[in-house]
Design a protein around this motif. Structure first.
Motif: not given
Length: 353
Positions: A52, A55, A89, A93-94, A97
């Motif tokens: 991740m 990305d 960001v 995300r961590t 998700l």
């Protein structure tokens, strides 16, 4: 100006960063607090978090078992965000998700980013700009500086150097005379806030980790040593089950204030036996010189794994060594038949570490 982001992943209490997130918790013992490790780290949750991070920027360096450094210097322009927004960001995300909260710290180099992360509240972001480095660094204790362990800090204190500012003001010839050329120069550079280490994108090192969280912050040295024996016991059993040997061992100690200390040692010969692993774990612990330290958890990581069939074991003429290996083999057979807790060292069987 270079921008380095230190990402500290906070796995749910008792979770194993190497465990497979899709595994059934009823069958995967790696998901239970204090249980043996799950599948190898490279296939687990930690590796997914690293993917991740990749990305966001391709320049991601793993810092097992639960952190990473990201060089976001070029990514800022690509994402058209500032450093703090880009960290947001990653944090979003961590947690969104994977349910993993992430603490982020951004600074001009890896050393400063790591130091800043240690003082950042859980799940938030701190940005240290280049203009703030000197004022931020100078009042901090020398023990907080990268590369300064308890022994080095004690030596510096004996010479009246208690803060990083004191160390920065010390003449370089004096430091090289006390610590030698390489160490003296490194200490002088670090005290000025300099760290030339680049972020090196590389795969997760092949390793296995065992984790021991204490139910409450622990001051008891005896309990610390029992916990280390428990970690070595579980790590050795896992290595033998997977027919692997370790060429190195790393001990990470996490304290009540969320700071950590890590020590690594290369083994004299690769091994998967509990006795040698426990002996090295004790040595690494003793090197820290902890005195009434409030320890929150230990991580013991087996490094540089290789197939056991490729390892060479030096012959021992001591009958006690052969007896210990025979007992260990019998205990492994009992665990295979009756479960992982069927046989354990008497110290651990008496009470929970």
């Amino acid at each position: 100006m270079q921008q380095i982001l230190h990402a500290q992943f906070h796995f749910p209490y008792g979770a194993d960063p190497g465990a497979d997130p899709g595994a059934d918790p009823r069958t995967d013992t790696g998901t239970a607090a204090g249980a043996g490790p799950g599948p190898a780290t490279a296939t687990g949750l930690y590796a997914q978090l690293l993917d991740m991070a990749a990305d966001i920027t391709p320049r991601v360096q793993p810092i097992p078992p639960d952190a990473a450094h990201l060089d976001i210097t070029g990514a800022l322009r690509y994402w058209q965000r500032d450093a703090e927004a880009l960290a947001a960001v990653l944090r979003m995300r961590t947690v969104g998700l994977h349910g993993v909260r992430t603490t982020c710290a951004i600074a001009p180099n890896r050393m400063l980013a790591t130091m800043t992360a240690a003082l950042t509240p859980l799940g938030t972001t701190t940005v240290l700009t280049e203009g703030e480095v000197t004022a931020w660094l100078r009042p901090r204790p020398v023990a907080a500086l990268y590369g300064v362990g308890p022994a080095t800090a004690a030596t510096l204190a004996a010479y009246g150097l208690h803060t990083i500012g004191d160390l920065a003001d010390a003449p370089l010839p004096t430091l090289t005379r006390i610590f030698g050329s390489a160490t003296g120069r490194a200490l002088h550079a670090h005290a000025q806030g300099e760290d030339l280490r680049p972020v090196e994108a590389r795969p997760v090192p092949k390793s296995l980790t065992t984790h021991h969280p204490f139910e409450a912050d622990c001051l008891d040295t005896d309990r610390h040593r029992r916990a280390l024996l428990d970690l070595a016991h579980r790590l050795g059993a896992r290595l033998r089950d997977e027919e692997q040997v370790a060429a190195g061992l790393t001990l990470t100690v996490r304290y009540a204030d969320r700071t950590t200390t890590t020590r690594t040692r290369t083994l004299t010969e690769p091994t998967h036996h509990t006795g040698p692993l426990a002996g090295v774990a004790y040595e690494l612990y003793d090197l820290l010189g902890l005195q009434r330290a409030r320890v929150r958890s230990f991580d013991l990581r087996a490094e540089a794994l290789r197939p056991a069939s490729e390892a060479r074991r030096q012959l021992s003429l001591d009958p006690a060594d052969e007896r210990a290996l025979a007992v260990e083999a019998a205990a492994d057979r009992a665990r295979d038949r009756y479960g992982p807790d069927a046989v354990k060292p008497a110290t651990l069987a008496a009470r929970k570490p």
